[in-house]
Each structure stands twice: as structure tokens, then as C-alpha cells.
Design an enzyme around this catalytic site. Structure first.
Site, PDB file in Angstrom:
ATOM      1  N   TYR A  12      26.664  33.929  48.763  1.00 28.03           N
ATOM      2  CA  TYR A  12      26.941  32.591  49.326  1.00 28.03           C
ATOM      3  C   TYR A  12      28.449  32.321  49.247  1.00 28.03           C
ATOM      4  CZ  TYR A  12      21.959  32.144  48.076  1.00 28.03           C
ATOM      5  OH  TYR A  12      20.607  32.336  47.915  1.00 28.03           O
ATOM      6  N   TRP A  44      28.661  25.018  49.253  1.00 26.98           N
ATOM      7  CA  TRP A  44      27.332  24.443  49.473  1.00 26.98           C
ATOM      8  C   TRP A  44      27.280  23.054  48.838  1.00 26.98           C
ATOM      9  CZ3 TRP A  44      27.180  29.397  50.965  1.00 26.98           C
ATOM     10  CH2 TRP A  44      26.160  29.802  51.830  1.00 26.98           C
ATOM     11  N   ASN A  45      26.583  22.149  49.490  1.00 27.85           N
ATOM     12  CA  ASN A  45      26.560  20.741  49.132  1.00 27.85           C
ATOM     13  C   ASN A  45      26.042  20.481  47.712  1.00 27.85           C
ATOM     14  OD1 ASN A  45      25.489  18.054  48.959  1.00 27.85           O
ATOM     15  ND2 ASN A  45      25.515  17.855  51.172  1.00 27.85           N
ATOM     16  N   TRP A  46      24.762  20.748  47.464  1.00 26.89           N
ATOM     17  CA  TRP A  46      24.248  20.369  46.130  1.00 26.89           C
ATOM     18  C   TRP A  46      24.734  21.312  45.044  1.00 26.89           C
ATOM     19  CZ3 TRP A  46      18.456  20.732  44.388  1.00 26.89           C
ATOM     20  CH2 TRP A  46      17.862  21.926  44.787  1.00 26.89           C
ATOM     21  N   ASP A  47      25.078  22.557  45.433  1.00 31.38           N
ATOM     22  CA  ASP A  47      25.703  23.444  44.441  1.00 31.38           C
ATOM     23  C   ASP A  47      26.987  22.807  43.917  1.00 31.38           C
ATOM     24  OD1 ASP A  47      24.142  25.298  46.374  1.00 31.38           O
ATOM     25  OD2 ASP A  47      24.555  26.585  44.650  1.00 31.38           O
ATOM     26  N   GLY A  75      16.770  22.628  50.058  1.00 35.70           N
ATOM     27  CA  GLY A  75      17.299  23.470  48.994  1.00 35.70           C
ATOM     28  C   GLY A  75      16.246  24.402  48.420  1.00 35.70           C
ATOM     29  N   ASP A  79      14.206  26.673  49.917  1.00 34.66           N
ATOM     30  CA  ASP A  79      14.037  27.311  51.222  1.00 34.66           C
ATOM     31  C   ASP A  79      12.631  27.801  51.555  1.00 34.66           C
ATOM     32  OD1 ASP A  79      16.739  27.043  50.652  1.00 34.66           O
ATOM     33  OD2 ASP A  79      17.288  29.030  51.356  1.00 34.66           O
ATOM     34  N   ARG A 117      13.629  37.433  48.272  1.00 36.91           N
ATOM     35  CA  ARG A 117      14.129  36.586  49.368  1.00 36.91           C
ATOM     36  C   ARG A 117      12.995  36.165  50.316  1.00 36.91           C
ATOM     37  NH1 ARG A 117      18.654  34.120  48.862  1.00 36.91           N
ATOM     38  NH2 ARG A 117      18.822  34.065  51.130  1.00 36.91           N
ATOM     39  N   TYR A 175      12.188  33.754  44.862  1.00 38.21           N
ATOM     40  CA  TYR A 175      12.954  32.569  45.253  1.00 38.21           C
ATOM     41  C   TYR A 175      12.270  31.264  44.842  1.00 38.21           C
ATOM     42  CZ  TYR A 175      16.982  31.421  48.352  1.00 38.21           C
ATOM     43  OH  TYR A 175      18.173  31.009  48.880  1.00 38.21           O
ATOM     44  N   GLU A 222      20.985  33.301  39.470  1.00 40.56           N
ATOM     45  CA  GLU A 222      20.601  32.261  40.438  1.00 40.56           C
ATOM     46  C   GLU A 222      19.299  31.587  39.992  1.00 40.56           C
ATOM     47  OE1 GLU A 222      20.274  33.860  44.380  1.00 40.56           O
ATOM     48  OE2 GLU A 222      19.955  31.898  45.305  1.00 40.56           O
TER      49      GLU A 222
HETATM   50  C1  DGY Z   1      20.529  30.822  52.353  1.00 41.21           C
HETATM   51  O1  DGY Z   1      21.243  31.314  53.225  1.00 41.21           O
HETATM   52  O2  DGY Z   1      19.671  31.471  51.751  1.00 41.21           O
HETATM   53  C2  DGY Z   1      20.751  29.446  51.935  1.00 41.21           C
HETATM   54  O3  DGY Z   1      19.830  29.029  50.984  1.00 41.21           O
HETATM   55  C3  DGY Z   1      20.798  28.484  53.073  1.00 41.21           C
HETATM   56  O4  DGY Z   1      21.301  27.310  52.581  1.00 41.21           O
END
Ligand code: DGY
Length: 429
Positions: free
Chosen positions: A29, A33-36, A164, A166, A199, A352, A396
Site C-alpha cells: 500500500y 490511506w484515510n483511516w490508516d 475498510g 474489503d 487476499r 483478510y 497487517e
Molecule cells: C486494497 O487495495 O486492498 C485496499 O484495501 C483498498 O483500499
């Protein structure tokens, strides 16, 4: 002040700092990122107050004129991520995504303010607090205008990425009608960095991209998206997080002497308190998300279900039901709180949001349980999170069964939670 704060966690934030903003993880990433960033600010505040405020300021520098705050800000190009800025085509400067993310920034802003005032820095930080307050309020107004289903005070997510969480199974049934036939060929980058078992699946990714294509075709017109997006789900996580953030923002408004705004926020809180019961599933006896198109509850017990305490909902019967779920799940896993009920047939310990434990969600759950007087449960959540970090490092997410890491390593928001707790312990010592 920094003596007992974990140096490895600090080093991760410094290493992932790209100058005013922090990437969640440099490979997987590589943007803001917003909430991160909101959680990262909480971590920085433990050892570098100015840098903590800068993190939020940089994020809000990408706010759109209507108050919308994007989930990704593409400050610099990076070929290691897909879908990048050219896929989103926001037409803004800086380039951003066209969806938002869980609104934790208001809660974090209040924490930063409290910490500055406690240290005697209140006056120095007041102008920055005023500016960030105004921007956060604009974002919360945007939610009320574009994302509140029938004025119930809930948050309607237009994309699984927006929540968030996903690939939570909460999005499986609502995702079925999404037409993926025109998505076309694309190359995922996430599975180049990480084991595909951790994922989302190909079908899930196709749906994610179909929704990006849909939003982009509207020119990211949020009014039109609210009317006709093929995926419209009142997300229990975002709804409870926004309710909590509105409470924190109202408290901050009063501290800053903004009575009119405080009253406006009180009205939003009252609206949510009156309407949020729409997300209670009386059959499964859990808080869960609900499809606005079909009206169906997801019925899943997820880690987001336990955010009812963090949101300050006080309902003895529902609290007892949630504590019952907590005890049942706590007896099944070594590490609380799995993102999906381990008794669910779809539970997968490393995939995830279908099983793994997330430190940031645990931070919110722990705060809420402690405030609700559920000290033993709060301590279990906190101790389990720390134990996984000690055993495995700052991943993560983690398997709730054996604490092994899932997803990216040296992860910013996980390190940030470690620091936030360390700071709190220092204060209480
Ligand atoms: C991703 O790319 O996996 C992210 O979670 C999208 O915000």
C-alpha cells in the site's frame, strides 16, 4: 516521555513516513490511506506531537470542496499498486480515489487535542484544532447528505473498500447483482506481494473494479451514486464509527466554543441513536450490516459487531447478547477478536477480513468495552493484541488461532496501536 515506548514500533512509523504522510506498508500500500492515517496519527502522538497533527492535515489537504474525504490519496506515482490513480480518474489535484473510508479521524482529532491540552500545549495547537475541526465537520456533513439511508443515521457504503473490511462476508450477498461481465483484463499487484490465500478472490476483485468503473462513469457524482449504485449496504462498522466520531466532535466543538456546531452534531447523534436499531438482527441477535436494496440483514457476527460499545450505545438486552457472543468466541480462539465468528462455516483464519484479527479494530473494541465497564473483556482484547505483536511483529493482521502474521509486515497502523497503548500506560503509571 519516550523511554518505555516501543522503539521498533516508532522505527516503523519513521520508515513508512513519506514526508507528511505515512504509507500503511511500502510495498503493498504505497500511498496515503484515510483511516490508516488517522490511526497512525494516534501512534505518532505518543512520541512526536507535531508529526501526528501533520498526518491528519496532509490527509485533509486532499479533501474535495463538498467535504468528501477520499480513501486513498495518490501523492506520488507508484507502479506497485493496482488500481492506481489513472483507474480512479478523480480529476482532482492531488489525484485520489472516489470512495471514502471509516471516519475515525474525528475521534483521533479529539484525542490529539486532549493530549496537547494535557501537556499544556493547548493554546499553541488551537489554530490547528480549529482548522481540522472545520474540515472533519464538513466530512461528517457529507456523510449525512450522501450516505445516510432514509435519514436513519447509518452510513451506506457504496464499495466494500469503503468499509475498510474489503472481503467481509457481509458483502457477499449484496455483491451478487454486480455485473462483472465488462470488467476486462487487469493485473493484480496485491497477489504479487502476498500469498493469494490471504487476499480477496478473483470474483471479489472483479466486483471491486466493476464498482470503480461505475463510479468513474458518473464522474464520481456522489448524489447519483447514492441513487443508483449497484451496491448500497448500510455498514455496521462505519455507522458505529461515525456515531462515535460525532460524539467526539461534539465534545471538541464545546471545548473550542463552537456551540452552534455542537448543537448540529447533537442532532446527528440523536438521529443515529433513533435509527441505528435498523442494524440489529433480532434473529441472530447481533449488530450487523444491512443491504439497502433488499432490506436483508447480513446476520454475521463480525468484529465490527462489537463496536456497539465504542459507539456508546447503551441497551442492556443487546449488550448482553453481544457479551454472550464475546464469551462464546473467546472460548474458541486463542486471540481475540476474529474478524468473523469462528463458528461460521466461512471462517478462514488467514484470509483478510474473514477471520484474522486487526489491531485497529481491537483498539476500538477495547476502548468501547472499557468505557462500558466491561474491564475483563477489554483487558483480554488488549492483552491478546499485544501478545500477537510480541510473538510475530507488527503485521497487517493476525490469525486468531495461532497469532501468525497475515498480510503485510512492518505495518504502520499496527505499530501505531502499540504506541498509543504504551503512551496510555505511561500516563496511568
Ligand atoms: C486494497 O487495495 O486492498 C485496499 O484495501 C483498498 O483500499
Amino acid at each position: 516521555m519516550t523511554a518505555t515506548l516501543d522503539p521498533a514500533a516508532q522505527a516503523i512509523l519513521r520508515h513508512n513516513d513519506r514526508g507528511g504522510y505515512t504509507v500503511p506498508n511500502g510495498r503493498v500500500y504505497p500511498f496515503q490511506w484515510n483511516w490508516d492515517s488517522a490511526f497512525v496519527a494516534l501512534g505518532f502522538d505518543a512520541f512526536d506531537r507535531d508529526r501526528a497533527w501533520t498526518e491528519l492535515e496532509t490527509l485533509f489537504a486532499a479533501q474535495w470542496p463538498d467535504g468528501f474525504l477520499p480513501h486513498i490519496v495518490f501523492w506520488k506515482d507508484d507502479p506497485g499498486y493496482f488500481p492506481g490513480p489513472e483507474v480512479w480518474s478523480s480529476g482532482t489535484q492531488p489525484r485520489t480515489s472516489g470512495i471514502t473510508q471509516p471516519p475515525v479521524a474525528g475521534t483521533v482529532l479529539r484525542r490529539l487535542w486532549d493530549s496537547a491540552t494535557a501537556a499544556g500545549d493547548g493554546e499553541a495547537y488551537r489554530p490547528r484544532a480549529e482548522a481540522l475541526f472545520a474540515r472533519t465537520l464538513a466530512w461528517h456533513r457529507w456523510f449525512a447528505q450522501y450516505r445516510d439511508f432514509e435519514g436513519r443515521g447509518v452510513v451506506v457504503a457504496m464499495h466494500p473498500w469503503e468499509t475498510g473490511r474489503d472481503n467481509s462476508p457481509e458483502w457477499d450477498a449484496p455483491g451478487e447483482p454486480i455485473d462483472v461481465s465488462n470488467v476486462g483484463d487487469y493485473v493484480r499487484r496485491d497477489t504479487g506481494h502476498l500469498d493469494a490465500k490471504m487476499r480477496p478472490t478473483k470474483l471479489e476483485y472483479d466486483r471491486y473494479l466493476a464498482l470503480v468503473q461505475y463510479g468513474r462513469a458518473t464522474g464520481w457524482n456522489h448524489a447519483e451514486i447514492a441513487r443508483s449504485n449497484p451496491f448500497r449496504v448500510a455498514d455496521v462498522g462505519m455507522s458505529l464509527i461515525l456515531l462515535r466520531a460525532n460524539r467526539d466532535l461534539a465534545a471538541l466543538a464545546r471545548e473550542l466554543g463552537r456551540e452552534a456546531e455542537a448543537a448540529e452534531l447533537d442532532a446527528l447523534i440523536a438521529r443515529a441513536e433513533a435509527g441505528i436499531g435498523w442494524l440489529w438482527d433480532p434473529v441472530r441477535r447481533t449488530w450487523c450490516s444491512r443491504d439497502c436494496i433488499t432490506g436483508l440483514h447480513s446476520g454475521f457476527v463480525t468484529s465490527a459487531s462489537f463496536l456497539s460499545f465504542y459507539a456508546g450505545l447503551e441497551d442492556a438486552d443487546k449488550d448482553a447478547a453481544m457479551l454472550g457472543h464475546f464469551e462464546r468466541i473467546a472460548a474458541r480462539v486463542r486471540y481475540m477478536v476474529p474478524s468473523l465468528d469462528p463458528d461460521d462455516p466461512g471462517f478462514q483464519m488467514i484470509r483478510y477480513w474473514r477471520g484474522p484479527v486487526w489491531a485497529v479494530v481491537n483498539w476500538m473494541i477495547g476502548e468501547g468495552l472499557a468505557e462500558a465497564g466491561q474491564k475483563a473483556q477489554a483487558e483480554r482484547v488488549r492483552a491478546d493484541t499485544r501478545a500477537m505483536m510480541d510473538q510475530t511483529g507488527f503485521y497487517e493482521a493476525y490469525s486468531p488461532i495461532d497469532g501468525s502474521g497475515s498480510g503485510g509486515d512492518d505495518f504502520s497502523w499496527t505499530a501505531a496501536i502499540r504506541l498509543a497503548w504504551a503512551r496510555e500506560d505511561e500516563r496511568c503509571a
